[in-house]
Design a protein around this motif. Structure first.
Motif, PDB file in Angstrom:
ATOM      1  N   ALA A  51     -30.258  -4.335  83.057  1.00 44.82           N
ATOM      2  CA  ALA A  51     -30.992  -4.945  84.176  1.00 44.82           C
ATOM      3  C   ALA A  51     -30.372  -6.280  84.593  1.00 44.82           C
ATOM      4  CB  ALA A  51     -32.466  -5.129  83.817  1.00 44.82           C
ATOM      5  N   ILE A  52     -29.041  -6.298  84.711  1.00 44.90           N
ATOM      6  CA  ILE A  52     -28.340  -7.491  85.177  1.00 44.90           C
ATOM      7  C   ILE A  52     -27.433  -7.096  86.343  1.00 44.90           C
ATOM      8  CG2 ILE A  52     -28.378  -8.650  82.943  1.00 44.90           C
ATOM      9  CD1 ILE A  52     -25.505  -7.763  82.521  1.00 44.90           C
ATOM     10  N   ASP A  53     -27.070  -8.088  87.153  1.00 42.48           N
ATOM     11  CA  ASP A  53     -26.299  -7.772  88.361  1.00 42.48           C
ATOM     12  C   ASP A  53     -24.859  -8.273  88.320  1.00 42.48           C
ATOM     13  OD1 ASP A  53     -26.652 -10.481  88.633  1.00 42.48           O
ATOM     14  OD2 ASP A  53     -27.892 -10.361  90.441  1.00 42.48           O
ATOM     15  N   SER A  54     -24.413  -8.801  87.159  1.00 42.20           N
ATOM     16  CA  SER A  54     -23.021  -9.247  87.059  1.00 42.20           C
ATOM     17  C   SER A  54     -22.639  -9.464  85.603  1.00 42.20           C
ATOM     18  CB  SER A  54     -22.813 -10.550  87.844  1.00 42.20           C
ATOM     19  OG  SER A  54     -23.552 -11.604  87.267  1.00 42.20           O
ATOM     20  N   TYR A  55     -21.352  -9.595  85.365  1.00 45.62           N
ATOM     21  CA  TYR A  55     -20.852  -9.941  84.034  1.00 45.62           C
ATOM     22  C   TYR A  55     -19.561 -10.730  84.201  1.00 45.62           C
ATOM     23  CZ  TYR A  55     -17.185  -6.338  84.333  1.00 45.62           C
ATOM     24  OH  TYR A  55     -16.084  -5.596  84.707  1.00 45.62           O
ATOM     25  N   THR A  56     -19.109 -11.343  83.124  1.00 46.86           N
ATOM     26  CA  THR A  56     -17.867 -12.110  83.143  1.00 46.86           C
ATOM     27  C   THR A  56     -16.756 -11.285  82.497  1.00 46.86           C
ATOM     28  OG1 THR A  56     -19.052 -14.209  82.964  1.00 46.86           O
ATOM     29  CG2 THR A  56     -16.714 -14.229  82.399  1.00 46.86           C
ATOM     30  N   HIS A  57     -15.644 -11.153  83.196  1.00 46.19           N
ATOM     31  CA  HIS A  57     -14.509 -10.418  82.625  1.00 46.19           C
ATOM     32  C   HIS A  57     -13.652 -11.344  81.773  1.00 46.19           C
ATOM     33  CE1 HIS A  57     -11.026  -7.944  81.998  1.00 46.19           C
ATOM     34  NE2 HIS A  57     -10.281  -8.899  82.489  1.00 46.19           N
ATOM     35  N   SER A  58     -13.230 -10.841  80.617  1.00 46.01           N
ATOM     36  CA  SER A  58     -12.336 -11.592  79.736  1.00 46.01           C
ATOM     37  C   SER A  58     -11.094 -10.779  79.445  1.00 46.01           C
ATOM     38  CB  SER A  58     -13.044 -11.936  78.421  1.00 46.01           C
ATOM     39  OG  SER A  58     -12.135 -12.514  77.500  1.00 46.01           O
ATOM     40  N   GLU A  59      -9.945 -11.422  79.511  1.00 39.74           N
ATOM     41  CA  GLU A  59      -8.698 -10.777  79.124  1.00 39.74           C
ATOM     42  C   GLU A  59      -8.484 -10.847  77.613  1.00 39.74           C
ATOM     43  OE1 GLU A  59      -5.793  -9.267  81.218  1.00 39.74           O
ATOM     44  OE2 GLU A  59      -7.826  -8.791  81.859  1.00 39.74           O
ATOM     45  N   CYS A  60      -9.350 -11.577  76.930  1.00 41.83           N
ATOM     46  CA  CYS A  60      -9.278 -11.674  75.468  1.00 41.83           C
ATOM     47  C   CYS A  60     -10.111 -10.546  74.875  1.00 41.83           C
ATOM     48  CB  CYS A  60      -9.794 -13.027  74.987  1.00 41.83           C
ATOM     49  SG  CYS A  60      -8.763 -14.394  75.515  1.00 41.83           S
ATOM     50  N   ASP A  61      -9.452  -9.609  74.235  1.00 40.83           N
ATOM     51  CA  ASP A  61     -10.135  -8.425  73.747  1.00 40.83           C
ATOM     52  C   ASP A  61      -9.821  -8.188  72.278  1.00 40.83           C
ATOM     53  OD1 ASP A  61      -7.492  -7.711  73.929  1.00 40.83           O
ATOM     54  OD2 ASP A  61      -7.759  -6.223  75.504  1.00 40.83           O
ATOM     55  N   LEU A  62      -9.742  -6.923  71.911  1.00 39.85           N
ATOM     56  CA  LEU A  62      -9.463  -6.525  70.536  1.00 39.85           C
ATOM     57  C   LEU A  62      -8.191  -7.170  69.988  1.00 39.85           C
ATOM     58  CD1 LEU A  62      -9.749  -4.493  68.090  1.00 39.85           C
ATOM     59  CD2 LEU A  62      -8.463  -2.889  69.493  1.00 39.85           C
ATOM     60  N   LEU A  63      -7.132  -7.177  70.775  1.00 42.15           N
ATOM     61  CA  LEU A  63      -5.862  -7.736  70.312  1.00 42.15           C
ATOM     62  C   LEU A  63      -5.987  -9.228  70.037  1.00 42.15           C
ATOM     63  CD1 LEU A  63      -3.337  -5.857  72.627  1.00 42.15           C
ATOM     64  CD2 LEU A  63      -3.979  -5.332  70.278  1.00 42.15           C
ATOM     65  N   TRP A  64      -6.769  -9.918  70.861  1.00 42.81           N
ATOM     66  CA  TRP A  64      -6.975 -11.351  70.639  1.00 42.81           C
ATOM     67  C   TRP A  64      -7.829 -11.581  69.396  1.00 42.81           C
ATOM     68  CZ3 TRP A  64      -4.885 -15.541  73.096  1.00 42.81           C
ATOM     69  CH2 TRP A  64      -4.101 -15.253  74.213  1.00 42.81           C
ATOM     70  N   GLY A  65      -8.801 -10.682  69.174  1.00 47.01           N
ATOM     71  CA  GLY A  65      -9.593 -10.788  67.957  1.00 47.01           C
ATOM     72  C   GLY A  65      -8.725 -10.631  66.728  1.00 47.01           C
ATOM     73  N   GLU A  66      -7.785  -9.694  66.775  1.00 46.63           N
ATOM     74  CA  GLU A  66      -6.845  -9.495  65.675  1.00 46.63           C
ATOM     75  C   GLU A  66      -5.955 -10.723  65.506  1.00 46.63           C
ATOM     76  OE1 GLU A  66      -4.508  -7.153  62.771  1.00 46.63           O
ATOM     77  OE2 GLU A  66      -6.590  -7.335  63.440  1.00 46.63           O
ATOM     78  N   LEU A  67      -5.537 -11.311  66.616  1.00 45.01           N
ATOM     79  CA  LEU A  67      -4.684 -12.502  66.577  1.00 45.01           C
ATOM     80  C   LEU A  67      -5.409 -13.675  65.916  1.00 45.01           C
ATOM     81  CD1 LEU A  67      -1.985 -13.779  67.467  1.00 45.01           C
ATOM     82  CD2 LEU A  67      -3.091 -14.377  69.614  1.00 45.01           C
ATOM     83  N   VAL A  68      -6.670 -13.851  66.272  1.00 44.01           N
ATOM     84  CA  VAL A  68      -7.454 -14.934  65.683  1.00 44.01           C
ATOM     85  C   VAL A  68      -7.613 -14.717  64.175  1.00 44.01           C
ATOM     86  CG1 VAL A  68      -9.726 -16.045  65.629  1.00 44.01           C
ATOM     87  CG2 VAL A  68      -8.677 -15.455  67.815  1.00 44.01           C
ATOM     88  N   GLU A  69      -7.829 -13.476  63.766  1.00 43.48           N
ATOM     89  CA  GLU A  69      -7.960 -13.184  62.338  1.00 43.48           C
ATOM     90  C   GLU A  69      -6.659 -13.458  61.597  1.00 43.48           C
ATOM     91  OE1 GLU A  69      -9.764  -9.771  60.786  1.00 43.48           O
ATOM     92  OE2 GLU A  69     -11.727 -10.431  61.495  1.00 43.48           O
ATOM     93  N   MET A  70      -5.537 -13.091  62.211  1.00 38.61           N
ATOM     94  CA  MET A  70      -4.244 -13.356  61.587  1.00 38.61           C
ATOM     95  C   MET A  70      -4.026 -14.858  61.421  1.00 38.61           C
ATOM     96  SD  MET A  70      -1.882 -10.534  63.613  1.00 38.61           S
ATOM     97  CE  MET A  70      -0.339 -11.061  62.861  1.00 38.61           C
ATOM     98  N   ALA A  71      -4.439 -15.622  62.438  1.00 38.52           N
ATOM     99  CA  ALA A  71      -4.299 -17.081  62.364  1.00 38.52           C
ATOM    100  C   ALA A  71      -5.182 -17.646  61.256  1.00 38.52           C
ATOM    101  CB  ALA A  71      -4.667 -17.705  63.707  1.00 38.52           C
TER     102      ALA A  71
END
Length: 295
Positions: free
Chosen positions: A254-274
């Motif tokens: 029941a919402i009319d918009s969302y924010t798109h992020s280019e940070c996804d699964l690969l970025w999550g993996e990158l943060v974990e590696m760091a």
């Protein structure tokens, strides 16, 4: 990706649509020889890109998601892909995929993420940081089951998405993944050759705009879609099912918009590696002007 003074610096990336999950339906499926060959070629290109940027093997990660999770011949396919990549392949569980995607999305935005979604080819991951769902609503899967019948896709999606309504208790809704990125590219009329994550990251995507884009794109032939700015030809036959699933999710929430992020699964993996190396990353330097036209 580099790291300067606690911030990741975007250097280069690549996206090669290999359609590994071609033929996936309601349950498990077998990866075809053709799909595996396309994916091996894509992995080879990724390896070439990493080599060109002098990324050492110990700084590389090789992960797979729903396309291998639901495949009967996943072990064989994984061995073939490992041979090309020169790295062991880790097949993530649905929970691992969703939690890593959430971590990437949350890292890339300063606002609090109340709910995230990651629409891929085989599955849709949804979560609030504590609870995660991996649902069989990916764009390729929906296309295989229902073609471009938006009503059927909407009904199927609504039934599965009813269980995630309880997750949302306010905060930003963030979308990641290829379909969401493509929608942002199309809405902003950014040519594929001009892609850079910094140009679409953080974009506000309105449901009404998606619905308008969906209706307009559905009227175009396969040939006409090749001329749509921002739409990769390889996504032309799955963009309608993908957009239909996103609209269904927004309806359920029941919402009319969302924010798109280019940070996804690969970025999550990158943060974990760091994290494992004791590197505290505080943000991202996209450097759009420094890599004009680079993908």
């Amino acid at each position: 990706m580099g790291c300067i003074e606690g911030r990741f610096v975007y250097l280069a990336s690549g996206a090669w649509i290999s359609r590994l999950a071609q033929g996936v339906g309601e349950g498990r499926y077998a990866i075809s020889d053709e799909a595996l060959s396309r994916t091996k070629a894509a992995v080879a290109k990724a390896r070439t890109l990493l080599d060109a940027n002098c990324v050492s093997l110990e700084d590389r990660s090789f992960i797979a998601t729903e396309s291998l999770r639901s495949a009967y011949n996943a072990s064989f396919a994984a061995a073939e892909l490992e041979g090309v990549a020169g790295l062991p392949l880790s097949v993530l569980s649905g929970y691992e995929e969703a939690s890593l995607s959430f971590r990437g999305a949350a890292f890339g935005l300063r606002e609090r993420v109340g709910l995230f979604f990651d629409l891929g080819g085989g599955s849709l991951e949804v979560g609030d940081g504590k609870r995660f769902f991996s649902l069989p609503l990916g764009a390729v899967r929906m296309a295989s089951l229902y073609g471009e019948d938006v009503k059927k896709i909407g009904c199927a999606a609504a039934k599965r998405l009813a269980e995630v309504r309880c997750l949302f208790a306010g905060g930003a809704v963030v979308g990641v993944g290829g379909t969401s990125s493509t929608v942002a590219m199309m809405l902003k009329a950014i040519p594929i050759e001009k892609y850079h994550p910094g140009r679409v990251h953080g974009s506000l995507v309105k449901k009404g705009d998606i619905e308008g884009l969906l209706a307009k794109t559905a009227q175009l032939s396969a040939e006409e879609r090749r001329n749509v700015i921002g739409l990769e030809p390889g996504r032309a036959d799955i963009i309608i099912p993908g957009m239909a699933v996103i609209v269904s999710l927004l309806d359920v929430l029941a919402i009319d918009s969302y924010t798109h992020s280019e940070c996804d699964l690969l970025w999550g993996e990158l943060v974990e590696m760091a994290d494992k190396r004791g590197l505290a990353a505080s943000g991202i330097d996209w450097r759009v002007d420094c890599v004009e036209g680079q993908v």
